[in-house]
Design a protein around this motif. Structure first.
Motif, PDB file in Angstrom:
ATOM      1  N   ILE A   5      30.267  20.660  23.793  1.00  0.00           N
ATOM      2  CA  ILE A   5      29.103  21.538  23.780  1.00  0.00           C
ATOM      3  C   ILE A   5      28.949  22.182  22.400  1.00  0.00           C
ATOM      4  O   ILE A   5      27.844  22.342  21.894  1.00  0.00           O
ATOM      5  N   GLN A   6      30.080  22.468  21.752  1.00  0.00           N
ATOM      6  CA  GLN A   6      29.976  23.034  20.402  1.00  0.00           C
ATOM      7  C   GLN A   6      29.352  22.031  19.427  1.00  0.00           C
ATOM      8  O   GLN A   6      28.504  22.369  18.618  1.00  0.00           O
ATOM      9  N   GLU A   7      29.790  20.786  19.543  1.00  0.00           N
ATOM     10  CA  GLU A   7      29.257  19.752  18.649  1.00  0.00           C
ATOM     11  C   GLU A   7      27.766  19.522  18.898  1.00  0.00           C
ATOM     12  O   GLU A   7      26.981  19.360  17.976  1.00  0.00           O
ATOM     13  N   ILE A   8      27.403  19.496  20.175  1.00  0.00           N
ATOM     14  CA  ILE A   8      25.997  19.233  20.500  1.00  0.00           C
ATOM     15  C   ILE A   8      25.133  20.383  19.986  1.00  0.00           C
ATOM     16  O   ILE A   8      24.076  20.176  19.399  1.00  0.00           O
ATOM     17  N   ARG A   9      25.629  21.618  20.155  1.00  0.00           N
ATOM     18  CA  ARG A   9      24.846  22.773  19.707  1.00  0.00           C
ATOM     19  C   ARG A   9      24.700  22.805  18.196  1.00  0.00           C
ATOM     20  O   ARG A   9      23.660  23.144  17.667  1.00  0.00           O
ATOM     21  N   SER A  10      25.777  22.426  17.499  1.00  0.00           N
ATOM     22  CA  SER A  10      25.700  22.510  16.042  1.00  0.00           C
ATOM     23  C   SER A  10      24.988  21.277  15.481  1.00  0.00           C
ATOM     24  O   SER A  10      24.835  21.141  14.278  1.00  0.00           O
ATOM     25  N   GLY A  11      24.581  20.363  16.345  1.00  0.00           N
ATOM     26  CA  GLY A  11      23.811  19.206  15.902  1.00  0.00           C
ATOM     27  C   GLY A  11      24.655  18.125  15.269  1.00  0.00           C
ATOM     28  O   GLY A  11      24.138  17.164  14.727  1.00  0.00           O
ATOM     29  N   THR A  12      26.017  18.239  15.315  1.00  0.00           N
ATOM     30  CA  THR A  12      26.843  17.211  14.685  1.00  0.00           C
ATOM     31  C   THR A  12      27.169  16.075  15.647  1.00  0.00           C
ATOM     32  O   THR A  12      27.754  15.086  15.276  1.00  0.00           O
ATOM     33  N   MET A  13      26.813  16.250  16.920  1.00  0.00           N
ATOM     34  CA  MET A  13      27.121  15.202  17.889  1.00  0.00           C
ATOM     35  C   MET A  13      25.930  15.061  18.826  1.00  0.00           C
ATOM     36  O   MET A  13      25.505  16.066  19.363  1.00  0.00           O
ATOM     37  N   PRO A  14      25.397  13.895  19.000  1.00  0.00           N
ATOM     38  CA  PRO A  14      25.753  12.646  18.327  1.00  0.00           C
ATOM     39  C   PRO A  14      25.361  12.715  16.857  1.00  0.00           C
ATOM     40  O   PRO A  14      24.298  13.230  16.537  1.00  0.00           O
ATOM     41  N   PRO A  15      26.220  12.198  15.948  1.00  0.00           N
ATOM     42  CA  PRO A  15      26.057  12.477  14.527  1.00  0.00           C
ATOM     43  C   PRO A  15      24.917  11.721  13.852  1.00  0.00           C
ATOM     44  O   PRO A  15      24.789  10.520  14.020  1.00  0.00           O
ATOM     45  N   GLY A  16      24.131  12.471  13.119  1.00  0.00           N
ATOM     46  CA  GLY A  16      23.110  12.001  12.172  1.00  0.00           C
ATOM     47  C   GLY A  16      22.445  10.690  12.502  1.00  0.00           C
ATOM     48  O   GLY A  16      22.018  10.446  13.630  1.00  0.00           O
ATOM     49  N   GLU A  17      22.362   9.843  11.471  1.00  0.00           N
ATOM     50  CA  GLU A  17      21.654   8.568  11.615  1.00  0.00           C
ATOM     51  C   GLU A  17      22.318   7.663  12.631  1.00  0.00           C
ATOM     52  O   GLU A  17      21.667   7.025  13.451  1.00  0.00           O
ATOM     53  N   ALA A  18      23.653   7.629  12.595  1.00  0.00           N
ATOM     54  CA  ALA A  18      24.375   6.804  13.567  1.00  0.00           C
ATOM     55  C   ALA A  18      24.032   7.283  14.965  1.00  0.00           C
ATOM     56  O   ALA A  18      23.804   6.493  15.873  1.00  0.00           O
ATOM     57  N   GLY A  19      23.958   8.603  15.108  1.00  0.00           N
ATOM     58  CA  GLY A  19      23.609   9.176  16.403  1.00  0.00           C
ATOM     59  C   GLY A  19      22.264   8.697  16.884  1.00  0.00           C
ATOM     60  O   GLY A  19      22.099   8.323  18.048  1.00  0.00           O
ATOM     61  N   GLN A  20      21.289   8.665  15.978  1.00  0.00           N
ATOM     62  CA  GLN A  20      19.959   8.184  16.356  1.00  0.00           C
ATOM     63  C   GLN A  20      20.033   6.729  16.800  1.00  0.00           C
ATOM     64  O   GLN A  20      19.373   6.315  17.735  1.00  0.00           O
ATOM     65  N   ARG A  21      20.883   5.963  16.086  1.00  0.00           N
ATOM     66  CA  ARG A  21      20.947   4.532  16.349  1.00  0.00           C
ATOM     67  C   ARG A  21      21.567   4.232  17.717  1.00  0.00           C
ATOM     68  O   ARG A  21      21.162   3.300  18.388  1.00  0.00           O
ATOM     69  N   VAL A  22      22.567   5.023  18.128  1.00  0.00           N
ATOM     70  CA  VAL A  22      23.249   4.694  19.383  1.00  0.00           C
ATOM     71  C   VAL A  22      22.537   5.266  20.604  1.00  0.00           C
ATOM     72  O   VAL A  22      22.902   5.015  21.723  1.00  0.00           O
ATOM     73  N   ARG A  23      21.517   6.073  20.352  1.00  0.00           N
ATOM     74  CA  ARG A  23      20.809   6.634  21.487  1.00  0.00           C
ATOM     75  C   ARG A  23      20.000   5.605  22.225  1.00  0.00           C
ATOM     76  O   ARG A  23      19.448   4.702  21.628  1.00  0.00           O
ATOM     77  N   ASN A  24      19.884   5.810  23.488  1.00  0.00           N
ATOM     78  CA  ASN A  24      18.934   5.020  24.262  1.00  0.00           C
ATOM     79  C   ASN A  24      17.784   5.961  24.578  1.00  0.00           C
ATOM     80  O   ASN A  24      17.961   6.955  25.264  1.00  0.00           O
ATOM     81  N   ASN A  25      16.624   5.661  24.031  1.00  0.00           N
ATOM     82  CA  ASN A  25      15.513   6.602  24.162  1.00  0.00           C
ATOM     83  C   ASN A  25      14.604   6.335  25.357  1.00  0.00           C
ATOM     84  O   ASN A  25      13.510   6.869  25.451  1.00  0.00           O
ATOM     85  N   THR A  26      15.060   5.474  26.258  1.00  0.00           N
ATOM     86  CA  THR A  26      14.275   5.249  27.485  1.00  0.00           C
ATOM     87  C   THR A  26      14.081   6.596  28.187  1.00  0.00           C
ATOM     88  O   THR A  26      15.039   7.329  28.378  1.00  0.00           O
ATOM     89  N   PRO A  27      12.819   6.922  28.560  1.00  0.00           N
ATOM     90  CA  PRO A  27      12.616   8.216  29.215  1.00  0.00           C
ATOM     91  C   PRO A  27      13.246   8.285  30.611  1.00  0.00           C
ATOM     92  O   PRO A  27      13.366   7.274  31.294  1.00  0.00           O
ATOM     93  N   TRP A  28      13.632   9.478  30.977  1.00  0.00           N
ATOM     94  CA  TRP A  28      14.125   9.762  32.329  1.00  0.00           C
ATOM     95  C   TRP A  28      13.107  10.686  32.986  1.00  0.00           C
ATOM     96  O   TRP A  28      12.669  11.662  32.391  1.00  0.00           O
ATOM     97  N   ILE A  29      12.728  10.345  34.227  1.00  0.00           N
ATOM     98  CA  ILE A  29      11.636  11.041  34.912  1.00  0.00           C
ATOM     99  C   ILE A  29      12.187  11.974  35.986  1.00  0.00           C
ATOM    100  O   ILE A  29      13.104  11.619  36.724  1.00  0.00           O
ATOM    101  N   ARG A  30      11.575  13.151  36.049  1.00  0.00           N
ATOM    102  CA  ARG A  30      11.959  14.102  37.105  1.00  0.00           C
ATOM    103  C   ARG A  30      10.971  14.011  38.266  1.00  0.00           C
ATOM    104  O   ARG A  30       9.809  13.670  38.060  1.00  0.00           O
TER     105      ARG A  30
END
Ligand code: HEC
Length: 383
Positions: free
Chosen positions: A150-175
């Motif tokens: 939670i500390q990493e996520i809040r400080s924006g270091t996790m998922p890290p930078g460009e690599a973080g963007q690359r490993v994300r799956n941006n498929t939307p999740w619906i409520r």
């Protein structure tokens, strides 16, 4: 204090180190746990059992599970077990946060027809039980690393930078839309938003519950079908585990400590000196003031839980329900040789006449409740 906790794993040690680097009261950084939204007791913000559905195929996950799964590697990068070498982008081997479902489609994978309970007792002899076990192991890792995450996520270091963007799956999740909660957006917010971070924080504070399988294969067309019930074993992962013996000490560390002390104990930042701590040295507690006032299941030594079963026995056996409290004047928590008349069992079976079912907002499997009944019907000894 560091590293004294025995245990073969290095994880508790590193978590303690992370805690020391941060502000005092590390564990409290996780804050309150809200498991379930309830019209009678509306809460602000997310609940750990809020479910979202992946837009492309209707796959259901808890909101926190979905955010962590889709940003921490999604099965192939970083914190995913399948990721090796460069695909881990520097994440140490073994540090896996993959919380994907163990089974979704019985037509694709006949092993999914196996009932969840068949994996109790620690069997890993089938593909399905092995997958459940992996999910459970990865959930344990998530829980071990919760404060750091939670500390990493809040400080924006996790998922890290460009690599973080690359490993994300941006498929939307619906409520699903809920008229009682109009403030909620139709789509699950991103992990970068304060709402997304609050979802992950609350999910971690609730010990990272995961949906383990679906009853029918998820379909894009029925993506908004709710799970029948979050209390339904098929939807909620309860984890394969060895059944405790019908003795108080085994029940204590097999059920009470892992499922109840989080609300029925004060918050505790110590690393447990008890070598048999089932939570890798973590001492749960502090999630519910009302729960603690009603029943305290802990013992005197706040850094060593070894004697907690023996010391907490009198808090339940022949103990009248707390006064004031929802059950005040209504009976006794555990009556030796009378499991059906014991408030504790009634609450674990959701057959109570006062207050809520236990564990609040969740459930323990039938086979575990049976062990508690057996212990009570053998005299509820302090054994
Ligand atoms: C998420 C928080 C939470 C968890 C987890 C939880 N409890 Fe509770 N428990 C409460 C609260 C709040 C109360 C007081 C209201 C009530 O009686 O429903 C309570 C009350 C009780 C009581 C009645 C005590 C009295 O004197 O009236 C019993 C017995 C109990 N819990 C047993 C358990 C057991 C056994 C577990 C684990 C299997 C468990 N609880 C897990 C929050 C929790």
């Amino acid at each position: 204090m560091l590293g004294v906790g025995s245990g073969p794993s290095f994880l508790p040690f590193l978590v303690s180190a992370l805690c020391l680097l941060s502000l005092p009261g590390c564990k409290r950084d996780l804050g309150e746990c809200n498991l379930k939204w309830d019209r009678e007791r509306p809460i602000q913000g997310p609940a750990a059992f809020d479910i979202v559905y992946r837009a492309t195929d209707g796959l259901p996950m808890y909101e926190g599970q979905a955010l962590v799964q889709s940003t921490c590697g999604d099965g192939s990068f970083c914190h995913a077990p399948a990721a090796v070498g460069a695909d881990r982008i520097g994440v140490p081997a073994g540090l896996n946060f993959d919380v994907d479902l163990a089974c979704t489609d019985v037509t694709d994978d006949p092993s999914c027809a196996q009932p969840l309970e068949s994996c109790e007792g620690g069997q890993t002899d089938t593909l399905y039980c092995e997958r459940l076990r992996n999910l459970q192991n990865n959930r344990n890792q998530v829980n071990n690393w919760a404060e750091g995450m939670i500390q990493e996520i809040r400080s924006g270091t996790m998922p890290p930078g460009e690599a973080g963007q690359r490993v994300r799956n941006n498929t939307p999740w619906i409520r699903t839309t809920d008229p009682d909660r109009p403030e909620r957006s139709a789509e699950l917010p991103s992990i970068d938003s304060s709402e997304g971070q609050e979802i992950v924080r609350n999910w971690l504070a609730c010990q990272a519950p995961a949906i383990a399988r679906t009853e029918t294969p998820p379909l894009a067309t029925d993506e908004l079908e709710l799970c029948q019930s979050v209390d339904n074993e098929i939807c909620v992962y309860s984890g394969p585990s060895d059944l405790p013996d019908p003795t108080w000490s085994d029940i204590y560390f097999g059920i009470m400590f892992t499922d109840c002390v989080i609300c029925h104990g004060p918050s505790n930042d110590n690393t447990d000196q008890n070598p048999n701590n089932p939570l890798d040295g973590i001492i749960p507690g502090g999630a519910s003031d009302a729960g603690l006032t009603a029943l305290n299941l802990t013992g005197a030594d706040t850094a060593d839980t070894t004697n907690w079963p023996a010391e907490s026995w009198s808090a339940v056996v022949n103990a009248l329900a707390a006064d004031p409290g929802d059950c005040a004047g209504q009976g006794t928590l555990v009556i030796p040789n009378d499991s059906a008349g014991s408030i504790m069992v009634q609450k674990m079976r959701a057959m109570q006449t006062c207050g809520d079912s236990m564990p609040l907002g969740s459930f323990v499997s039938d086979s575990l409740v049976q062990v508690v009944e057996e212990w009570i019907n053998q005299g509820a000894l302090n054994n």
